[in-house]
Design a protein around this motif. Structure first.
Motif, PDB file in Angstrom:
ATOM      1  N   GLU A 191     -45.219 -22.364  73.753  1.00 60.73           N
ATOM      2  CA  GLU A 191     -44.294 -23.495  73.914  1.00 60.73           C
ATOM      3  C   GLU A 191     -42.973 -23.251  73.203  1.00 60.73           C
ATOM      4  O   GLU A 191     -42.027 -24.004  73.360  1.00 60.73           O
ATOM      5  CB  GLU A 191     -44.937 -24.773  73.321  1.00 60.73           C
ATOM      6  CG  GLU A 191     -46.192 -25.240  74.053  1.00 60.73           C
ATOM      7  CD  GLU A 191     -45.901 -25.616  75.506  1.00 60.73           C
ATOM      8  OE1 GLU A 191     -44.911 -26.317  75.769  1.00 60.73           O
ATOM      9  OE2 GLU A 191     -46.669 -25.150  76.374  1.00 60.73           O
ATOM     10  N   ASP A 192     -42.953 -22.191  72.377  1.00 60.41           N
ATOM     11  CA  ASP A 192     -41.781 -21.978  71.527  1.00 60.41           C
ATOM     12  C   ASP A 192     -40.669 -21.262  72.293  1.00 60.41           C
ATOM     13  O   ASP A 192     -40.320 -20.127  72.000  1.00 60.41           O
ATOM     14  CB  ASP A 192     -42.177 -21.174  70.282  1.00 60.41           C
ATOM     15  CG  ASP A 192     -40.969 -20.855  69.421  1.00 60.41           C
ATOM     16  OD1 ASP A 192     -40.001 -21.639  69.468  1.00 60.41           O
ATOM     17  OD2 ASP A 192     -40.987 -19.824  68.728  1.00 60.41           O
TER      18      ASP A 192
ATOM     19  N   CYS B  82     -36.886 -22.140  74.632  1.00 52.83           N
ATOM     20  CA  CYS B  82     -35.957 -23.137  75.149  1.00 52.83           C
ATOM     21  C   CYS B  82     -34.708 -22.462  75.689  1.00 52.83           C
ATOM     22  O   CYS B  82     -33.637 -23.038  75.696  1.00 52.83           O
ATOM     23  CB  CYS B  82     -35.586 -24.127  74.051  1.00 52.83           C
ATOM     24  SG  CYS B  82     -34.888 -23.318  72.608  1.00 52.83           S
TER      25      CYS B  82
ATOM     26  N   ALA C 266     -41.490 -15.781  65.028  1.00 51.10           N
ATOM     27  CA  ALA C 266     -40.635 -16.769  65.699  1.00 51.10           C
ATOM     28  C   ALA C 266     -39.409 -16.090  66.272  1.00 51.10           C
ATOM     29  O   ALA C 266     -38.941 -15.077  65.757  1.00 51.10           O
ATOM     30  CB  ALA C 266     -40.214 -17.855  64.711  1.00 51.10           C
TER      31      ALA C 266
ATOM     32  N   GLU D  61     -30.100 -21.878  68.903  1.00 45.84           N
ATOM     33  CA  GLU D  61     -31.302 -22.587  68.455  1.00 45.84           C
ATOM     34  C   GLU D  61     -31.750 -21.948  67.151  1.00 45.84           C
ATOM     35  O   GLU D  61     -31.761 -20.715  67.026  1.00 45.84           O
ATOM     36  CB  GLU D  61     -32.394 -22.485  69.530  1.00 45.84           C
ATOM     37  CG  GLU D  61     -33.596 -23.355  69.256  1.00 45.84           C
ATOM     38  CD  GLU D  61     -34.580 -22.713  68.304  1.00 45.84           C
ATOM     39  OE1 GLU D  61     -35.251 -23.452  67.572  1.00 45.84           O
ATOM     40  OE2 GLU D  61     -34.666 -21.464  68.280  1.00 45.84           O
TER      41      GLU D  61
ATOM     42  N   GLY E  95     -34.408 -23.504  64.910  1.00 50.34           N
ATOM     43  CA  GLY E  95     -35.571 -24.135  64.257  1.00 50.34           C
ATOM     44  C   GLY E  95     -35.156 -25.411  63.565  1.00 50.34           C
ATOM     45  O   GLY E  95     -35.317 -26.505  64.089  1.00 50.34           O
TER      46      GLY E  95
ATOM     47  N   ARG F 201     -35.459 -26.564  67.203  1.00 50.62           N
ATOM     48  CA  ARG F 201     -36.857 -26.624  67.673  1.00 50.62           C
ATOM     49  C   ARG F 201     -37.703 -26.129  66.508  1.00 50.62           C
ATOM     50  O   ARG F 201     -37.923 -24.929  66.354  1.00 50.62           O
ATOM     51  CB  ARG F 201     -37.057 -25.693  68.871  1.00 50.62           C
ATOM     52  CG  ARG F 201     -36.117 -25.962  70.027  1.00 50.62           C
ATOM     53  CD  ARG F 201     -36.780 -26.752  71.096  1.00 50.62           C
ATOM     54  NE  ARG F 201     -37.972 -26.108  71.600  1.00 50.62           N
ATOM     55  CZ  ARG F 201     -38.507 -26.348  72.790  1.00 50.62           C
ATOM     56  NH1 ARG F 201     -37.943 -27.219  73.598  1.00 50.62           N
ATOM     57  NH2 ARG F 201     -39.606 -25.723  73.168  1.00 50.62           N
TER      58      ARG F 201
ATOM     59  N   TYR G 203     -39.977 -24.696  63.672  1.00 56.23           N
ATOM     60  CA  TYR G 203     -41.026 -23.675  63.675  1.00 56.23           C
ATOM     61  C   TYR G 203     -42.044 -24.058  62.601  1.00 56.23           C
ATOM     62  O   TYR G 203     -41.678 -24.230  61.437  1.00 56.23           O
ATOM     63  CB  TYR G 203     -40.382 -22.325  63.366  1.00 56.23           C
ATOM     64  CG  TYR G 203     -41.349 -21.203  63.076  1.00 56.23           C
ATOM     65  CD1 TYR G 203     -42.355 -20.864  63.981  1.00 56.23           C
ATOM     66  CD2 TYR G 203     -41.226 -20.449  61.907  1.00 56.23           C
ATOM     67  CE1 TYR G 203     -43.219 -19.820  63.712  1.00 56.23           C
ATOM     68  CE2 TYR G 203     -42.086 -19.400  61.638  1.00 56.23           C
ATOM     69  CZ  TYR G 203     -43.092 -19.093  62.540  1.00 56.23           C
ATOM     70  OH  TYR G 203     -43.938 -18.066  62.278  1.00 56.23           O
TER      71      TYR G 203
ATOM     72  N   LYS H 258     -35.943 -21.330  61.154  1.00 52.50           N
ATOM     73  CA  LYS H 258     -36.169 -19.947  61.581  1.00 52.50           C
ATOM     74  C   LYS H 258     -35.095 -19.064  60.948  1.00 52.50           C
ATOM     75  O   LYS H 258     -34.091 -19.554  60.445  1.00 52.50           O
ATOM     76  CB  LYS H 258     -36.039 -19.842  63.108  1.00 52.50           C
ATOM     77  CG  LYS H 258     -37.088 -20.594  63.885  1.00 52.50           C
ATOM     78  CD  LYS H 258     -36.790 -20.475  65.386  1.00 52.50           C
ATOM     79  CE  LYS H 258     -37.827 -21.214  66.214  1.00 52.50           C
ATOM     80  NZ  LYS H 258     -37.426 -21.223  67.648  1.00 52.50           N
TER      81      LYS H 258
END
Lengths: 739, 160, 289
Positions: free
Chosen positions: A397-398, A400, A594, A623, A625, A686, A688, A696
């Motif tokens: 799911e990680d 984007c 990640a 992005e 984290g 997003r 982590y 991240k």
């Protein structure tokens, strides 16, 4: 959250803004000697003799050659091929051969001229082709330090059914880290106690310790390595400081005095490591509609004369070669070769900028061939939830990257601006404009099982006056680690920043929390800070039977704890995130814990009379984290982007006979205030789960995108394929005129 | 610098304090400040007037101290990073650097602050364009310059 | 620095006469120190000539910008900052003012001098093409007396000049007539970055048209395309008396190509220098007329 995510001021800001921060050249010393290195002046050959001009009075000069090394004359990294001081042969220009120390720094330069080294010169291997042809055997039988293969799906079958194959070769040049503080080290050997202390500019105190011990023949308990304030590093102070520390140490051991070695700019540029040049050939197989069926990448890097960190640089470059895409069939073959040039080493991005340049240029080349807009051509291949990377890692799911690229295209009005550039180009006699993007990912932390092998440990404690102290080997080199660690600890402890202190890295004081490299510090070690502080808090809360309502209450709880129980310290140790498996033999699986995702957009203007290109606008959609500190995070991205713009347009290391010929800041051109636009940074978050408060690693990312984004913009502007960086005016002229 | 016969006495005012030191007159002002006076805030970056890390002002005029002879400090008012701010308080520019993230590794920072202070003091209206031109002799490898521009604009606003 | 200073002596005369007397009496060739922006690069690199150095930076007699007898007269110690601050220079000698603004950055402009740029004699010197384009003359002074020499003739080869060992450059003068004759001018500096750049090609173009539209005045000066800064005499002669049209743009560009002799060096290539020299000239003609 109260502290994480805020614009907390830089922890060491006051010292840096008042001139009080102590860098290695500022360390107060009494009764010391300056040290200087005597270096080879040929790229390859046998040393017949090392002589000292008899007309010179050498009394009062400390001289060290390989004979004086008390332990092993070797720089231990991945291989043991590099001597600390050359003995029978030299493998590259500027290779250290002898060391001198004297109280008068200026006099040393005169003395160095009077060390006469007699060589039997051999024909050097100066580029990738000569190395691959094994014109001379420099490393084992094939001159290959390391080769790597990645396979996914069935590439051969896909090529055999392809309607069309597109093949291009992309090249990136050497790049100098160009930290503004040159390398420097001070060493003091106490012969009575058999103790050695070195202090200086460095990223990785424990690397220096590990490298020093076998050379000086002392156990780690008798060697102390301390970081001085460090004026930029960018990878350039990852491995090289070991060599400089050992040089200073040997001179100190022989002279019995403190020895200080500070490179000047010319020496630093000529002798120390740079980014690996890389040549990447990409072939893609396409069906009749232009869809990509398979990707075949072949990349070769130039490692220089010794292996140093090249295999790991190659590894990261290879893993990132396939980009943020979900291709069914992928083959990557890569190798790093030996040449008679100074060893190349770590530099922000660590192999990834080179291969990402190739991939992102290739996507634009394909978009152009198949008549689609660059973002549209990429989109069907961008990784989505549950899909796998080129190295067969399911991103779960990680991910984007689709959203990030869409946001970048919309918010920069990419399509309209692209059209506006084309309109402009139809009417302008002397100027061209273009816009381009690059879409990419970057893995944070050591590759594969590297973090497990590092086994990082970190300690926190609390002092009787109620200060939480963080003991880590990770260094502050401008990236803001002292600040973000403080924020993580303060947040975890529910205390103000003033209650947290980050201890200066010193191998006698701090545990080995691993090197400060690979975008790992905030994410991997920051998480240890959070974990250790959680444990510390739990102990204190249990002791008090409640949580503190303010810092005064915390201080009294801490004081009470220490009074009754003595010491309070908590350790945290790295644990791999569950379920992440990396197969190092097959080069498949969870290469990194990640990934951060990004899309960068650059607009350029080129003067046709001079072929000078200017980046007029730059947007980084990033992005991360979680943003721990917006000022610091933006500073990382903005600064990295500008290094990337230099990489794209200006920074060219001109090698002549295996040595940098433009070794000064007058002729190695890094961007000034006047060369660059405002870099606009747009963060997406997003979190982590295994980073501190979701953060991240982001330090290296900004180096990946500017090269291809700018080259794509230049290609758009000029209507030619700009497949090599730096895209200097000379190079663009040649492209436009045809070779 | 080891030959006493070639040395001379340099008398100058540094950050408001009178100084008198012996030194070869051709030693660079940078080496004089760092190794003779022992004010180490001023940094060496390139030793060819290219990077600005060693910037100081002489009677208010910005120079690269690595390419100025110590002899030219004679009788001058010298200002280094250590002389910015007053009574242990930050100047507006130092504060703006802290607030905006104008310093990262900090090695270019002394030169940035000295040059930036001269820019603020010259009294002409400040625009981003003018900052980028005036400051172009000060190289920074960490920030990408944006946060320094921001800090200068902020300090200029505060000063009015 | 990479230089052991024990073999260096610095003398600091208080007056110009004292400096000239020192020059006259010295058996060895003295190194003249002004702002130091070039000499200190050599000194720090261990490449400077040891011996006696004469510091003329303090000689205010060598400063000042004034108009006198049909000339703009500039002291040899005029800095690039002085040039930009002078209303006279900005109004009458805009190409020189523009050049001054492109030298290094502020800290260099505060210390670098016209006299230094002239005597250092780098073919890449930023102020030299505008001075050539304005017919600059140099006032050379020694204890023996003064003489004027034309800048176009000052250089005898790569970094070599007609300056005698006991002479220094005291003044630079530009005939006002040579400045006002210019109806279209341009200063061009091509480096790799926007500031702090050493020129790959530097040029000053100064053309004047008669009422009838013919080119009546032409000066085309380049740096970094030959061992010394040069004026392109054949090109200038080719232009005089003609009207500008597409044919002249083309033929003049051919003239230019025949007159320059750039080389490959660490900063650029001969091919690029040829490409740029021709283009900036053509662009100038297209945009200025």
């Amino acid at each position: 959250m109260k502290i994480v995510g805020t614009r907390a001021p830089r922890a060491e800001g006051i010292e840096k803004l008042t001139g009080k921060a102590i860098y290695v050249d500022d360390l107060p010393l009494n009764d010391f000697l300056w040290g200087l290195t005597v270096r080879s002046t040929i790229p390859y050959g046998r040393i017949r003799s090392i002589g000292f001009d008899p007309s010179e009075d050498w009394s009062g000069v400390t001289i060290v050659t390989a004979k004086d090394v008390p332990g092993k004359n070797v720089v231990v990294l991945l291989e043991q091929d590099q001597p600390l001081l050359a003995t029978e042969r030299v493998m590259h220009q500027q290779e250290p051969i002898a060391l001198l120390a004297h109280p008068d720094r200026e006099r040393l330069w005169e003395l160095a001229k009077k060390v006469k080294i007699d060589y039997e010169p051999w024909a050097p291997v100066l580029d990738i082709d000569a190395s691959l042809a094994v014109a001379q055997k420099l490393f084992r039988d094939d001159n290959i330090f390391k080769s790597i293969g990645i396979d996914k799906g069935d590439v051969e079958a896909a090529f055999s059914r392809a309607a069309r194959v597109v093949e291009r070769t992309y090249e990136t040049g050497l790049q100098e880290q160009a930290y503004i503080e040159n390398q420097g080290m001070v060493a003091t050997y106490d012969a009575a106690k058999k103790r050695l202390k070195v202090a200086g500019s460095m990223q990785c105190p424990y690397y220096v310790l590990k490298g020093l011990c076998p050379i000086v023949g002392l156990p780690p308990e008798q060697v102390e390595v301390e970081q001085a304030a460090t004026g930029g590093a960018f990878g350039g102070k990852e491995d090289y400081p070991t060599i400089l520390a050992a040089h200073a140490a040997l001179l100190s051991m022989k002279s019995g005095k403190t020895v200080k070695m500070i490179y000047d700019r010319v020496e630093d540029l000529m002798a120390t490591t740079k980014r690996h040049p890389c040549r990447t050939r990409i072939r893609t197989a396409h069906d009749a509609d232009g869809r990509i069926l398979a990707l075949d990448i072949d990349a070769t890097m130039d490692g220089g004369a010794y292996c140093t960190l090249s295999p790991v640089v190659l590894s990261r470059g290879t893993i990132h070669a396939g980009g943020p895409y979900n291709f069914e069939n992928v083959r990557v073959r890569s190798r790093c070769v030996a040449t008679n040039t100074p060893p190349n080493g770590a530099f922000r991005g660590f192999g990834a900028p080179q291969t990402i340049f190739a991939m992102e240029r290739h996507m634009d080349v394909l978009a152009s061939i198949f008549g689609e807009a660059p973002h549209r051509f990429r989109e069907p291949y961008l990784l989505q939830a549950g899909q796998t990377t080129a190295f067969s890692q399911n991103v779960g799911e990680d991910v984007c990257i689709v959203e990030i690229q869409r946001q970048a295209v919309e918010e920069t009005r990419f399509v309209e601006r692209r059209r506006a550039c084309e309109e402009f180009n139809r009417t302008s006699r002397w100027e061209r404009r273009g816009i381009g993007l690059a879409t990419f990912l970057h893995g944070a932390g050591f590759t594969g099982n590297g973090e497990v092998a590092l086994d990082s440990k970190l300690k926190v404690d609390v002092t009787p006056d109620g200060i939480v102290q963080i003991f880590s080997a990770n260094t502050e080199m401008g990236q803001g680690k002292d600040t973000t660690f403080g924020q993580i600890a303060a947040e975890a402890m529910d205390l103000p920043l003033s209650r947290v202190r980050v201890v200066t890295p010193n191998t006698q004081v701090v545990p080995n929390s691993g090197p400060t490299v690979a975008s790992r510090t905030a994410m991997v070690v920051g998480y240890l800070v959070q974990q250790a502080c959680k444990a510390l808090r739990r102990s204190l809360e249990e002791h008090a039977g409640k949580t503190w309502k303010d810092e005064a209450e915390f201080a009294s709880v801490a004081a009470d704890y220490l009074r009754r129980r003595g010491l309070l310290e908590k350790w945290a140790q790295y644990q791999p995130p569950p379920g992440k498996v990396w197969d190092d033999k097959a080069y498949r699986g969870a290469a990194y814990g990640a990934y951060a995702w990004a899309c960068y957009v650059a607009e350029v203007r080129v003067r046709l009379d001079t072929m000078e290109a200017r980046v007029e606008a730059f947007d980084a959609f990033q992005e991360v984290g979680r943003v721990l500190n917006p000022v610091i995070a933006q500073g990382q991205i903005e600064g990295g982007v500008v290094q990337g713009l230099g990489y794209a347009l200006q920074e060219e290391v001109k090698m002549r006979q295996g040595v940098m010929a433009n070794a000064n800041f007058t002729n190695y051109i890094i961007p000034t205030f006047a060369d660059v636009p405002e870099v606009k940074v747009h963060f997406a978050e997003r979190p982590y789960p295994f980073g501190p408060f979701g953060a991240k690693g982001i330090g290296e990312l900004p180096m990946d995108g500017p090269g291809p984004a700018v080259a794509n913009a230049l290609s758009h502007a000029l209507g030619v394929e700009v497949n090599r960086i730096p895209a200097t005016p000379e190079h663009l002229m040649e492209l436009l005129q045809g070779e | 610098m080891s030959d006493p016969a070639a040395e001379t006495v340099i008398r100058c005012t540094i950050n408001g304090r009178a100084h008198e030191h012996r030194c070869h007159p051709l030693a660079s002002a940078l080496d004089f400040l760092r190794y003779v006076v022992r004010l180490t805030g001023t940094k060496e970056g390139c030793k060819e007037g290219e990077c600005g890390a060693c910037a100081i002002t002489l009677d208010g005029v910005v120079v690269n101290s690595c390419i100025v002879p110590a002899a030219h400090l004679q009788g001058r008012q010298v200002r280094t990073v250590e002389g910015l701010g007053a009574d242990a308080r930050f100047s507006a520019l130092q504060q703006a650097f802290l607030d905006c993230g104008g310093a990262q590794c900090g090695i270019c920072t002394p030169g940035m602050l000295v040059t930036g202070t001269a820019l603020l003091e010259d009294g002409r209206p400040l625009t981003e364009q003018r900052i980028r031109e005036y400051m172009a002799g000060n190289l920074c490898r960490c920030t990408g310059y944006g946060k320094i521009v921001e800090a200068l604009l902020k300090a200029a606003e505060g000063g009015r | 620095m990479r230089t052991d200073l024990s073999a260096f002596r610095l003398e600091r005369p208080r007056t110009l006469d004292e400096a000239l007397a020192t020059l006259a009496s010295s058996k060895e060739r003295l190194t003249l120190l002004a702002g130091g922006t070039d000499l200190y690069v050599y000194l720090n690199a261990g490449l400077a000539r040891a011996g006696r150095w004469l510091d003329i930076w303090g000689l205010d007699e060598l400063r000042g910008i004034r108009e006198s007898g049909g000339y703009i007269v500039l002291g040899a110690l005029t800095t690039y900052t002085d040039l930009q601050a002078s209303e006279l220079v900005c109004a009458v000698l805009p190409l020189l003012a523009q050049a001054a603004a492109t030298v290094g950055a502020v800290a260099i402009q505060n210390r670098g001098t016209l006299g230094g740029n002239l005597v250092n004699g780098s073919p890449a010197g930023d102020s030299l093409p505008p001075l050539l384009a304005y017919d600059a003359e140099l006032g050379l002074r020694s204890a023996r007396g003064s003489r004027w020499v034309r800048l176009d003739g000052f250089y005898t080869g790569y970094r070599a000049t007609v300056l005698a060992p006991d002479e220094l450059v005291e003044l630079i003068r530009i005939p006002r007539a040579s400045a006002v004759a210019v109806t279209a001018g341009r200063y061009v500096k091509v480096g790799t970055r926007a500031a702090q750049a050493i020129s790959k090609v530097v040029a000053a173009f100064a053309l004047g048209r008669s009422a009838a539209g013919e080119i009546a005045h032409a000066r085309v000066a380049f740096g970094s395309v030959a061992p010394t800064p040069i004026r392109l005499r054949a090109l200038e002669n080719h232009l005089l008396g003609r009207k500008l049209d597409d044919a002249l743009v083309r033929s003049s560009a051919d003239c230019l190509a025949a007159e320059i002799a750039p080389i490959d060096d660490i900063r650029s290539t001969a091919r690029y220098r040829r490409f740029v020299s021709k283009n900036v000239w053509v662009r100038f003609l297209e945009e200025c007329f």
